[in-house]
Design a protein around this motif. Structure first.
Motif, PDB file in Angstrom:
ATOM      1  N   GLU A   1      15.076  -7.822  59.313  1.00 32.09           N
ATOM      2  CA  GLU A   1      15.542  -7.224  58.073  1.00 32.09           C
ATOM      3  C   GLU A   1      15.236  -5.727  58.002  1.00 32.09           C
ATOM      4  OE1 GLU A   1      13.900  -9.047  54.648  1.00 32.09           O
ATOM      5  OE2 GLU A   1      15.141  -7.948  53.232  1.00 32.09           O
ATOM      6  N   GLU A   2      14.045  -5.326  58.472  1.00 30.93           N
ATOM      7  CA  GLU A   2      13.673  -3.910  58.441  1.00 30.93           C
ATOM      8  C   GLU A   2      14.581  -3.094  59.367  1.00 30.93           C
ATOM      9  OE1 GLU A   2      11.564  -0.756  56.909  1.00 30.93           O
ATOM     10  OE2 GLU A   2      11.407  -2.892  56.373  1.00 30.93           O
TER      11      GLU A   2
ATOM     12  N   ARG B   1      17.913  -2.699  57.688  1.00 35.48           N
ATOM     13  CA  ARG B   1      17.847  -1.720  56.610  1.00 35.48           C
ATOM     14  C   ARG B   1      17.901  -0.293  57.171  1.00 35.48           C
ATOM     15  NH1 ARG B   1      13.381  -3.186  54.678  1.00 35.48           N
ATOM     16  NH2 ARG B   1      14.182  -4.700  53.165  1.00 35.48           N
ATOM     17  N   ASP B   2      17.228  -0.061  58.306  1.00 34.98           N
ATOM     18  CA  ASP B   2      17.265   1.269  58.922  1.00 34.98           C
ATOM     19  C   ASP B   2      18.667   1.614  59.406  1.00 34.98           C
ATOM     20  OD1 ASP B   2      14.586   1.546  58.453  1.00 34.98           O
ATOM     21  OD2 ASP B   2      13.966   0.908  60.456  1.00 34.98           O
TER      22      ASP B   2
ATOM     23  N   TYR C   1      24.217  -4.983  46.926  1.00 35.84           N
ATOM     24  CA  TYR C   1      23.158  -4.153  46.359  1.00 35.84           C
ATOM     25  C   TYR C   1      23.668  -3.303  45.199  1.00 35.84           C
ATOM     26  CZ  TYR C   1      19.256  -0.860  46.141  1.00 35.84           C
ATOM     27  OH  TYR C   1      18.203  -0.090  45.717  1.00 35.84           O
TER      28      TYR C   1
ATOM     29  N   LYS D   1      20.783   2.517  56.365  1.00 35.63           N
ATOM     30  CA  LYS D   1      20.388   3.828  55.848  1.00 35.63           C
ATOM     31  C   LYS D   1      20.896   4.948  56.759  1.00 35.63           C
ATOM     32  CE  LYS D   1      16.331   4.014  54.140  1.00 35.63           C
ATOM     33  NZ  LYS D   1      14.833   4.071  54.008  1.00 35.63           N
TER      34      LYS D   1
ATOM     35  N   GLU E   1      13.180  -3.886  44.262  1.00 34.58           N
ATOM     36  CA  GLU E   1      12.854  -3.745  45.662  1.00 34.58           C
ATOM     37  C   GLU E   1      11.476  -4.326  45.958  1.00 34.58           C
ATOM     38  OE1 GLU E   1      14.264  -1.541  43.844  1.00 34.58           O
ATOM     39  OE2 GLU E   1      16.085  -0.868  44.876  1.00 34.58           O
TER      40      GLU E   1
END
Length: 208
Positions: A189-190, A193-194, A68, A197, A48
């Motif tokens: 990208e962030e 990712r949220d 992943y 998740k 990561e």
């Protein structure tokens, strides 16, 4: 003031042509590719925060096959997603009343309903505390935990969202923020990712 001083020779406002220029942009890390590596791609699990550098064509090919959980069986993937709910931190069971742990319900502390110690049984002999107190009604608990509510908020959903709405909204957001849908731009990208998740949190909670 001596304008011919050596001190003035050391003052430079901008570099001269004789100084080396900044290094050119890194090239694509795909073997044999000479294009500029303008786009980052995550190296994956256990790495990561580390990224490959690819050109636009190779980053698209990499994203199309990126997984992943590559190399993990279904049980390991489910265990990872379950631990992700608590941030992969260890947990412990809550404590148990020592008087009731071994079935000792005849202990004075287990039977009395007042806050005074009565070792001689004086108050009990007078009937104090003989009537059980009416149990206070339990406060209404929220329908979902705070973690689930935050996950719903990340997906732009309210508390009453059902399984179908969660799945549909997740697909829409993934398509919207995926780099392939933005010309390889990884600035979202962030956010992506949220979203992933939050979806894992809702799935672990049994909502989708």
């Amino acid at each position: 003031m001596d304008l011919n001083s050596r001190l003035f020779d050391r003052i430079r406002i901008k570099p001269t042509c004789d100084e080396p220029k900044a290094a050119a942009a890194a090239s694509c890390e795909t073997p044999g590719c000479q294009n500029a590596g303008l786009y980052r791609a995550p190296k994956g699990r256990k790495a990561e925060g580390q990224y490959w550098r690819f050109c636009i064509d190779h980053v698209r090919a990499y994203n199309a096959t990126y997984n992943y959980f590559d190399g993990m069986n279904d049980a390991a993937v489910q265990a990872y997603q379950k631990d992700a709910v608590i941030g992969h931190r260890p947990t412990w069971a809550m404590g148990v009343n020592p008087a009731t742990r071994a079935g000792k319900t005849d202990a004075p502390e287990a039977n009395r309903d007042w806050a005074y110690v009565d070792p001689l049984g004086v108050l009990r002999s007078e009937g104090v505390g003989a009537k059980t107190r009416r149990a206070a009604p339990e406060p209404m608990r929220p329908r979902h935990s705070a973690k689930v509510l935050r996950a719903l908020d990340v997906l732009g959903l309210d508390e009453g969202a059902d399984t179908a709405a969660i799945k549909a909204q997740y697909k829409v957001l993934v398509k919207r923020f995926h780099p392939d849908a933005n010309g390889g731009d990884r600035s979202f990208e962030e956010r992506l990712r949220d979203i992933i998740k939050a979806h894992d949190t809702l799935r672990a909670a049994g909502l989708c």
